[in-house]
Every structure is written in C-alpha cells, then in structure tokens.
Design an enzyme around this catalytic site. Structure first.
Site, mmCIF file in Angstrom:
data_model
loop_
_atom_site.group_PDB
_atom_site.id
_atom_site.type_symbol
_atom_site.label_atom_id
_atom_site.label_comp_id
_atom_site.label_asym_id
_atom_site.label_seq_id
_atom_site.Cartn_x
_atom_site.Cartn_y
_atom_site.Cartn_z
ATOM 1 N N ARG A 187 0.817 -1.224 0.000
ATOM 2 C CA ARG A 187 0.000 0.000 0.000
ATOM 3 C C ARG A 187 0.847 1.270 0.000
ATOM 4 N NH1 ARG A 187 -3.664 -3.334 -1.725
ATOM 5 N NH2 ARG A 187 -4.223 -4.911 -0.190
ATOM 6 N N LYS A 309 1.068 -8.637 14.046
ATOM 7 C CA LYS A 309 -0.190 -8.933 13.360
ATOM 8 C C LYS A 309 -0.337 -10.445 13.403
ATOM 9 C CE LYS A 309 -2.439 -8.592 8.785
ATOM 10 N NZ LYS A 309 -2.441 -7.917 7.466
ATOM 11 N N GLU A 313 -5.623 -12.087 8.419
ATOM 12 C CA GLU A 313 -5.328 -12.184 6.989
ATOM 13 C C GLU A 313 -4.217 -13.200 6.715
ATOM 14 O OE1 GLU A 313 -4.831 -8.014 5.865
ATOM 15 O OE2 GLU A 313 -6.993 -7.883 5.544
ATOM 16 N N ARG A 346 -1.889 -6.005 17.263
ATOM 17 C CA ARG A 346 -2.964 -5.417 16.449
ATOM 18 C C ARG A 346 -4.292 -6.163 16.621
ATOM 19 N NH1 ARG A 346 -2.266 -5.104 10.936
ATOM 20 N NH2 ARG A 346 -2.876 -2.946 10.638
ATOM 21 N N ARG A 363 -18.056 -8.858 9.665
ATOM 22 C CA ARG A 363 -16.662 -8.467 9.905
ATOM 23 C C ARG A 363 -16.566 -7.259 10.846
ATOM 24 N NH1 ARG A 363 -12.282 -7.016 5.151
ATOM 25 N NH2 ARG A 363 -11.031 -5.577 6.389
ATOM 26 N N LYS A 387 -7.673 -0.168 14.750
ATOM 27 C CA LYS A 387 -7.959 0.728 13.624
ATOM 28 C C LYS A 387 -9.112 1.668 13.964
ATOM 29 C CE LYS A 387 -6.129 -2.069 9.874
ATOM 30 N NZ LYS A 387 -6.199 -2.469 8.450
ATOM 31 N N ASP A 392 -11.915 -1.186 7.577
ATOM 32 C CA ASP A 392 -10.533 -1.052 7.118
ATOM 33 C C ASP A 392 -10.296 0.267 6.390
ATOM 34 O OD1 ASP A 392 -7.945 -1.607 6.537
ATOM 35 O OD2 ASP A 392 -8.344 -3.160 5.044
ATOM 36 N N GLU A 414 -5.171 3.429 15.551
ATOM 37 C CA GLU A 414 -4.439 3.326 14.281
ATOM 38 C C GLU A 414 -5.174 4.055 13.157
ATOM 39 O OE1 GLU A 414 -3.533 -0.723 13.085
ATOM 40 O OE2 GLU A 414 -2.898 -0.129 11.087
ATOM 41 N N GLU A 420 -4.749 4.390 0.898
ATOM 42 C CA GLU A 420 -5.135 3.147 0.242
ATOM 43 C C GLU A 420 -6.537 3.225 -0.372
ATOM 44 O OE1 GLU A 420 -4.911 -0.282 2.781
ATOM 45 O OE2 GLU A 420 -5.741 -1.622 1.266
ATOM 46 N N GLU A 546 -15.227 11.676 -1.020
ATOM 47 C CA GLU A 546 -16.343 10.849 -0.555
ATOM 48 C C GLU A 546 -17.530 10.959 -1.502
ATOM 49 O OE1 GLU A 546 -17.945 11.961 3.297
ATOM 50 O OE2 GLU A 546 -18.918 10.006 3.519
ATOM 51 N N TRP A 576 -14.126 -11.651 1.841
ATOM 52 C CA TRP A 576 -13.530 -10.675 2.763
ATOM 53 C C TRP A 576 -14.521 -10.011 3.720
ATOM 54 C CZ3 TRP A 576 -8.342 -10.598 3.029
ATOM 55 C CH2 TRP A 576 -7.625 -11.122 1.936
HETATM 56 C C1 GCU Z 1 -5.581 -3.742 4.802
HETATM 57 C C2 GCU Z 1 -4.578 -3.688 3.691
HETATM 58 C C3 GCU Z 1 -3.557 -4.774 3.836
HETATM 59 C C4 GCU Z 1 -2.935 -4.715 5.228
HETATM 60 C C5 GCU Z 1 -4.022 -4.785 6.268
HETATM 61 C C6 GCU Z 1 -3.514 -4.598 7.672
HETATM 62 O O1 GCU Z 1 -6.375 -4.872 4.670
HETATM 63 O O2 GCU Z 1 -5.231 -3.793 2.456
HETATM 64 O O3 GCU Z 1 -2.604 -4.586 2.845
HETATM 65 O O4 GCU Z 1 -2.044 -5.736 5.409
HETATM 66 O O5 GCU Z 1 -4.944 -3.764 6.041
HETATM 67 O O6 GCU Z 1 -3.768 -3.542 8.229
HETATM 68 O O7 GCU Z 1 -2.904 -5.481 8.238
#
Ligand code: GCU
Length: 714
Positions: A187, A309, A313, A346, A363, A387, A392, A414, A420, A546, A576
């Site tokens: 990103r 993390k 993901e 995180r 989610r 976050k 996201d 965060e 992005e 926006e 997702w």
């Molecule tokens: C978003 C992002 C990812 C990143 C993730 C994160 O999903 O697209 O690239 O890894 O956030 O915050 O861990």
C-alpha cells in the site's frame, strides 16, 4: 527545494531580513546528548538558511544575547529562567520557550549606552527530546510567519516575546511502515522503500536522517520499520543477519528522539528456531523468545519492541493452538519486559475466509468480539492497536466500538496516512478532518465527554497513561517529494501535529502546513489569497472524494486487490466480509440489533440507539447500519437514489474545480511544484468522472429509477 524534498523544512531565505537578527547569533547548548546536538544543529541550519548567516554554537554563555537550549536538570542557565512551578508544568517530552529582555553588555558598550537591552531566548524541556520539539516550534514560527507580530527588517529586530508551553497529549506518537525488504511497500503510493532494496538495507543514511528530521519536527517518536505482514526475509530481521543493520538505522533515528520497533512473525520459533510449534503456552516457545529478546536487545538496547499482526489475513497466531490473544501477547511481553520493550498487538483480527452467502457473520463486529472479553488480561507492556473504524480505513466508517469498551487495557488508535482507499495519493484527500471526527467522537463510555481523544491518550481510563497514543500507516516512499502527491505531505504533517495535540483544528493544521510549505517559495511571498485558497482546497478534499466514491458509508466499491478505482461489485461475492447487498429494491447492511447483525449494539448508549434506528442514524452512515430501499428519504430530504446521483455529479464537478483552482494559482507557485501537482489534479478530475458514471450507471440499472434532473447516465 523545487522538488518538494525539503517539505515543510525548506527554511527559505527571508528576503525581508538583511542579516541574522542579534538574538540568534549564538546558540548556547549545554550537554553532549546527541538529541540536544541534533536540536542545535537543526536550529543552526534553519537560521542560516532563513537569514543568510550562520549562528555560532557555544557550550558556554557569551557576553551577548543568545538562544539557550537545554534541559532543566542539566542547564543552569535554562533552569534559572523558569520557576519551579513552571518547570513542573512541562511533561517528559514537552517544552517551554521564552524570550526575555536583558541588558546586552556588548551592544551597550559598543554604543556607549548602558541601557541597551538584548533578546534572550530559552528553549527548555525535562528531556532533550522536549528541547528538540521546542526548536522545531521556534523554526516553524520563524519560517511560517505564524505570528503576525514578527516582522523583522533589520539586525536590531527584536525576537517576539514568546512564552510557550506545550506538552504532547499522547505519550506514544508512532508511524508504522509497511515496507518489505525487496524494496516494495504494501500500500505504498510514493515509490519504493527508503529503508530497503533488493533484500538488503539501504546505504542512504542521509535520506533516513532527513526523514527522521521531518518526523521529529512534528513530534513523532516511534517508528516500526517493516511491514506488519512479515514475510520470509523479514522474519530474519531479528537474527544476526540483519540486526547490525537494524542497529545502524536505530542510531540515525535515535539522534532525533525516535525509537525503532520491528514487526515480527508470530511463527518465528518454527521458522527460525526449528521448533515444531509456536504455542504461547509451550515453555520451549517462551524460552526461545526470551533468548531471542536477549539477542535483539544486545544489538539494539533501546529498541521500542515488537509490532504483531497475528491470526489476521492468513498470518500465524495463537488461534492455531487454541489459545487466545492475551496468551500470545503476554508470552512475548514477558520476553521483552527485562529490556523495557513493548508488545504492540494489532486488533485487526477477523474471518477473511467468509462465505458471502453467510448473512450472519459480520466483519465489523470482529475486533470487539475478539478483544472485549480479554480486557484486563494483558501485561503492563502490552498495547492493543485498534484501527479507527471496524472495517478497514474506508473513506467513511463509524468509529470502532472497541474504543471505550476496553477499560483496563492500554491502547493505540491506528490511522492510515497512506491513501489506500482514499485516492492513493493520486487524488487529493486531506485526511485531517476525518481524523478529527474520530478523535472528537463521544463514546459515552463513562458518560458525556468520553471522547476518543481522551480514551486513546489514556486520560479517561488510566492515571499514568504512558503506554497510550496514536499510530498511523506511513504514506512516504522513495519519490523525491516523499509522498508522490506533493499535497499529500499535508497528511503526514497533519498526523504528527494531531498526535501531539488533538485539539488543533483541521483548519489550523492546514493553515500551518500551507504557510510552511508555500510561504516564501518560488514566486510567492505566501500572500493571503494563496494561503487561503490552498487551505480551502485541502479542507474540501475529503468531502469531495467521498462524494464521488462509495455513498452513505457503504464502502468497498473498489477494484479488488489494488483497491484503486470503482468496481461496485468488486468485493460483493468475495470472502472478505465486505458487502453492500444492493439489489433492485435497495442497498446497505443491516447491522441493527433488532433485525441485523447486532453490531449497532456494541456501542454505548445513546450511540447504540442513534445507530439502531433509521430515524436517528446520521445520513453519512446510513448504509453502514441499515439496508434501505432506494426511495428511503434521508434527513437531507433527498431519496437515497437521488442522493447517489446528486453527490456523484457534484463530486466530479468539484474535482474539476480543484484542478481549476490550482490552475488559477499558477502565477504564484514555482513552476516545478505547479506542474507535479497539476498532473495529479488532472488525473483526479478525469478519474472522478469514471467513478461518477460507474456508480450512477450501476444504481440506475439496479433500481430502474431515473435521475430527477435527467443528467446522462449510461
Ligand atoms: C488492509 C490492507 C492490507 C494490510 C491490512 C492490515 O487490509 O489492504 O494490505 O495488510 O490492512 O492492516 O494489516
């Protein structure tokens, strides 16, 4: 200077001042501390550049006016200019600046007059970091003409009688880099990494030093230097192979008061240690990390700690072993504890393998559902990183309900400076207004006034609050101007200023940044029209973005993977958890407790009730919380479908207007800067039309409802 490399630290020559004003000819600095030395040399550099003459640096007081830099405990001269009470008001990283008039012996003697007074300026802190931040304050003030009084014309000009006390609201003011060692940035929208290339560390320490200066100038004091997704090579950052390099980078940033952190791979005991498990409750795993921590801290004794993390993901984590996240975080925290290290863990944990047919899993609920039950179970040196929103970093989301819900857990908020989902630094999107809305949001966690800014600073829940603050994903890269879009520098600047003082307004921050960046550059003397016009462009830009992208808080109408450009169904049938559920009748996600996923119930009252009902849910979040027919009437008096059409037509026009405004400023801007921004604004204006037509056409075809104003839809 023309490229934007110097950003807001260009210290352009002040042509109204012939030579160095008397009060800044000598900088008296007491102590050998390297942060203090950085402060002195930055001040010397800035003054030289602005006034065309170099001030001297002296270790001892001189017989003429001077600027004194130092800490209360170490610099007697500094200490004597502030009362004990005044000193006590300064926090660990805060500063006091004071200008006073005192007899100027040398000047008096040379003019045969005993009475001539000189200006003496003192910049003081409890620590050298505070002094450094104070120096940047003074430089901002001199460079930006941030006060109306300062109109120096000759050498006899008087320093403004400054009296400033400033303490940071947040103890941790951090930036996360998502840089990979192959030189790419996850990103990243401003070129490759400034830290790595080709699986090795950079040798360009000068660039890192300039980055450290930029960060320190806005009060950033913590930096993680590798992607939260820790791949194969980066897993080895905590080994002999790379620790000497990490130490070198740490040294560059240390001189500017910035502590380095590393993102680690939770499965390191397996990948590096040859163990068969990474189970946090397995003693061999804990021992492996203890030995590892010893090794890491031998190389970098002041490493801030690890960013993790986990179970997110497809990253490994404690879930694989049936353990919860407090087990995982605490095991690491115990390993780092002897060295004063922290674990920043995180909360971006959710099911990324969801079946789109499953309408029950939401989610948005995930972070709260995972972490709320663990409140109070974390060690003293664990901080949870949350976050700003539950999904996201979309252009519009509600504030994460986890803020306020965690009462006995230290947290970091965060943000994402990298754009992005907000135009990838090709579109102009000044994000400070978005961040301000988050920080000012009242959670009612402990009644009225329980704002996010009070929660993340620790003020609401914790008396000590040293392990609290704000972190953000970096938007910089190896592009000469750091951020790709020159105007995106305002987001880095604004983030730092806001992390220091969340009470600053988006307008004040824009004003500072524009003055610092465009004042006295090129053809401009920072005239008021230029300043106010640029400022307005920034302040409008989030709303403009926006308006031509995803409507009413629904989000996710972007191309999959790279996330740039419109694709309404791009994430609709994905795994997702990112759906809008548009059909021929309506659109939106029912997150109510009555008929939906129950997410609205994660907030405190009255927010929970406000979001639960379409009668009270704010328009801009309507589709985040409710599935409604296209004919649903908004508070604005417009139907949902007509709102979509109107905002998208207007949004594209407003994007074109941003470009036209920039063109109108041409004569006042230096050519190179003018051109680089123009190219982006032209692209934005075109791309906004694509957004407009794709979104409008999609909803026209779905709903069959025509635009009341009969504009072209395809
Ligand atoms: C978003 C992002 C990812 C990143 C993730 C994160 O999903 O697209 O690239 O890894 O956030 O915050 O861990």
């Amino acid at each position: 200077k023309e490229s934007g490399y110097a950003a807001w630290l260009h210290y352009s020559r002040n042509s109204k001042v012939e030579k160095l004003p008397a009060w800044c000819r000598v900088i008296v600095v007491h102590g050998t501390d390297e942060v203090l030395q950085s402060a002195a040399s930055e001040l010397q550099h800035g003054l030289t550049s602005m006034f065309g003459q170099q001030p001297k640096i002296s270790a001892v007081p001189v017989n003429t006016p001077f600027i004194a830099l130092g800490t209360f405990p170490e610099h007697p001269l500094v200490a004597e200019r502030f009362s004990a009470k005044e000193q006590a008001e300064v926090s660990a990283e805060g500063y006091r600046i004071r200008g006073i008039e005192m007899p100027d012996p040398a000047y008096s003697a040379s003019h045969g007059n005993d009475d001539i007074k000189g200006q003496y300026v003192t910049i003081a802190g409890q620590t050298s970091k505070g002094v450094l931040y104070g120096v940047f304050h003074l430089l901002r003030y001199l460079q930006g003409g941030l006060d109306g009084k300062l109109k120096p014309t000759t050498e006899s000009v008087h320093v403004p009688i400054l009296d400033q006390l400033s303490n940071p609201a947040n103890s941790i003011r951090m930036i996360n880099h998502w840089d990979n060692m192959d030189g790419s940035i996850e990103r990243g929208y401003a070129g490759g990494s400034i830290f790595y290339d080709n699986n090795a560390f950079t040798t360009n320490m000068e660039r890192l030093r300039d980055y450290a200066r930029l960060l320190a100038s806005v009060g950033i004091q913590a930096l993680s230097i590798n992607n939260v997704n820790v791949h194969q090579v980066e897993t080895e950052l905590i080994t002999d192979k790379f620790l000497p390099d990490v130490a070198k980078v740490a040294a560059v940033f240390r001189a500017y008061g910035i502590q380095i952190y590393l993102s680690i791979n939770y499965a390191s005991p397996i990948q590096l240690g040859g163990l068969t498990t990474a189970d946090p409750l397995e003693p061999a795993v804990a021992e492996w990390w203890q030995t590892k921590a010893q090794e890491v801290y031998a190389a970098v004794p002041d490493l801030g700690g690890f960013v993790v993390k986990a179970d997110s993901e497809n990253r490994p984590g404690p879930f694989s072993y049936g353990r919860h996240h407090a087990d995982g975080a605490n095991m690491l925290a115990d390993a780092l504890q002897p060295y004063g290290g922290r674990v920043i863990w995180r909360c971006f944990v959710y099911n990324c393998k969801q079946d789109w047919r499953d309408r029950k899993t939401d989610r948005a609920r995930a972070a709260f559902d995972h972490f709320k039950p663990l409140d109070g179970l974390f060690r003293e040196n664990v901080i949870l990183q949350i976050k700003n929103g539950p999904m996201d970093f979309q252009v519009r989301e509600p504030v994460s309900p986890l803020f306020g819900a965690l009462e006995s857990t230290q947290i970091l908020l965060e943000f994402q400076i990298a754009q992005e989902y907000t135009g990838q630094q090709k579109h102009l999107c000044y994000l400070v207004p978005q961040w301000k809305e988050v920080l000012d949001f009242d959670t009612y966690a402990q009644g009225k006034g329980s704002t996010i800014k009070r929660i993340v600073s620790g003020a609401l829940h914790s008396p000590k609050h040293t392990n609290y603050g704000i972190v953000a994903v970096s938007n910089i890269g190896a592009d000469t101007n750091w951020t790709g879009h020159l105007l995106a520098q305002s987001n880095l600047y604004g983030y730092g200023r806001l992390a220091w003082d969340p009470d600053l307004s988006a307008d004040e921050i824009a004003d500072e940044w524009v003055r610092l960046t465009f004042g006295r550059q090129g053809n401009s003397d920072g005239g008021t029209d230029l300043i106010s016009t640029l400022k307005q462009m920034l302040l409008d830009s989030w709303n403009v973005y926006e308006s031509y992208t995803a409507p009413l808080g629904v989000g996710w109408m972007v191309s999959p993977d790279h996330h740039y450009g419109p694709d309404v169904d791009g994430y609709e049938y994905s795994m997702w958890g990112t759906y809008h559920f548009a059909d021929c009748w309506g659109i939106g996600v029912d997150r109510t407790t009555a008929t939906g996923t129950g997410y609205a119930g994660q907030y405190f009252s009255p927010n929970t009730d406000i979001y639960e009902s379409t009668d009270t849910c704010p328009d801009e979040l309507l589709l985040f919380f409710h599935h409604v027919p296209y004919t649903h009437l908004l508070h604005s008096g417009q139907t949902v479908i007509q709102h979509i059409y109107d905002t998208h037509f207007e949004g594209a026009e407003r994007a074109a207007h941003l470009r036209d405004t920039w063109v109108s400023l041409r004569g006042q801007l230096n050519a190179a800067m003018y051109e680089q921004v123009l190219e982006r604004l032209e692209h934005q204006a075109e791309h906004a039309k694509e957004w407009r037509d794709r979104i409008n056409t999609y909803f026209y075809r779905k709903s069959g409802i025509a635009d009341q104003k009969d504009r072209p839809i395809y």
